[in-house]
Design a protein around this motif. Sequence first.
Motif, mmCIF file in Angstrom:
data_model
loop_
_atom_site.group_PDB
_atom_site.id
_atom_site.type_symbol
_atom_site.label_atom_id
_atom_site.label_comp_id
_atom_site.label_asym_id
_atom_site.label_seq_id
_atom_site.Cartn_x
_atom_site.Cartn_y
_atom_site.Cartn_z
ATOM 1 N N GLY A 20 -39.753 50.679 33.452
ATOM 2 C CA GLY A 20 -39.422 50.902 34.755
ATOM 3 C C GLY A 20 -38.052 51.108 35.335
ATOM 4 N N ALA A 21 -37.343 50.063 34.607
ATOM 5 C CA ALA A 21 -35.913 49.906 34.974
ATOM 6 C C ALA A 21 -35.049 51.127 34.382
ATOM 7 C CB ALA A 21 -35.205 48.586 34.302
ATOM 8 N N TYR B 238 -36.088 54.207 36.481
ATOM 9 C CA TYR B 238 -36.144 54.119 38.120
ATOM 10 C C TYR B 238 -35.395 55.049 38.644
ATOM 11 C CZ TYR B 238 -35.983 52.498 42.734
ATOM 12 O OH TYR B 238 -35.917 52.142 43.797
ATOM 13 N N SER B 239 -34.143 55.392 38.059
ATOM 14 C CA SER B 239 -33.229 56.450 38.614
ATOM 15 C C SER B 239 -33.646 57.636 38.715
ATOM 16 C CB SER B 239 -31.849 56.434 37.553
ATOM 17 O OG SER B 239 -32.145 56.794 36.394
ATOM 18 N N TRP C 77 -37.113 58.581 39.238
ATOM 19 C CA TRP C 77 -38.066 58.451 40.045
ATOM 20 C C TRP C 77 -37.502 58.682 41.511
ATOM 21 C CZ3 TRP C 77 -42.436 60.545 38.346
ATOM 22 C CH2 TRP C 77 -42.934 60.092 36.863
ATOM 23 N N PHE C 78 -36.308 57.671 41.648
ATOM 24 C CA PHE C 78 -35.771 57.516 43.148
ATOM 25 C C PHE C 78 -34.835 58.866 43.217
ATOM 26 C CE2 PHE C 78 -32.096 56.521 45.532
ATOM 27 C CZ PHE C 78 -32.742 55.694 46.583
#
Length: 228
Positions: free
Chosen positions: A173-174, A177-178, A180-181
């Motif tokens: 996830g980390a 994340y960029s 998906w954001f």
Amino acid sequence: MSNEINDLIKQRQRQAKNKKNQIPYGIMVILIAVILCIVLWQSHYKYAVCLILGVGIGIVLRFSRFCFAAAFREPFLIGNTKLIRAILLGMMVSTIGFALIQSHYIHGKIVNYQMIPGEVNSVGIHVMIGAFMFGIGMVLAGGCSSGVLMRIGEGHLLHIVVLVGFFIGTILGAKDYSFWFKNIIHNAKIIYFPEHLDFKIVVAVQMIVLVILYVLALWYEKRRCKDA
């Protein structure tokens, strides 16, 4: 049938007698936590406060048997709504608490999301996908995050596999994340009701909805008990 139940009770009693005394281990863990808290308080008191709160929350979880997965599972399986009602009560308390805090940061229709305590995030398809996947994960794991951690603390080694899954999911996830954001979360709209309605009305409506759900859960449990 009664003889089988009596035999099962006697078997459980023999197993309980053969178990090792866990009290010395508990005392040892408490002493380690106290010593660690004293050391942290002298150098990083914030970590010591987090440790105290973490231990306190762990004790509450252990004796309340609190688990989000069980809260949504038990009403359908056995008709017990105690945990879901506990969640609703927690939401009522948090609604009032956050309302008192956030009311000082809202001036008319102008809202600065960065200044409001708590998380005010965008709502979109990513929330639905994440919630659906999380729900499937809870069912397969046999519990939510808090429930799994509680059972690991009790010595259920099978849930360590789930803990490994936590680590893997957190790392992935980390890492992603960029992406998906940038492509989904950033384009989703933030919906904060006090921007559209009076803050007091929002709090009152939410409290009414939570109370209605609590009453319905209590009615559902009583009805299931009568049917049984």
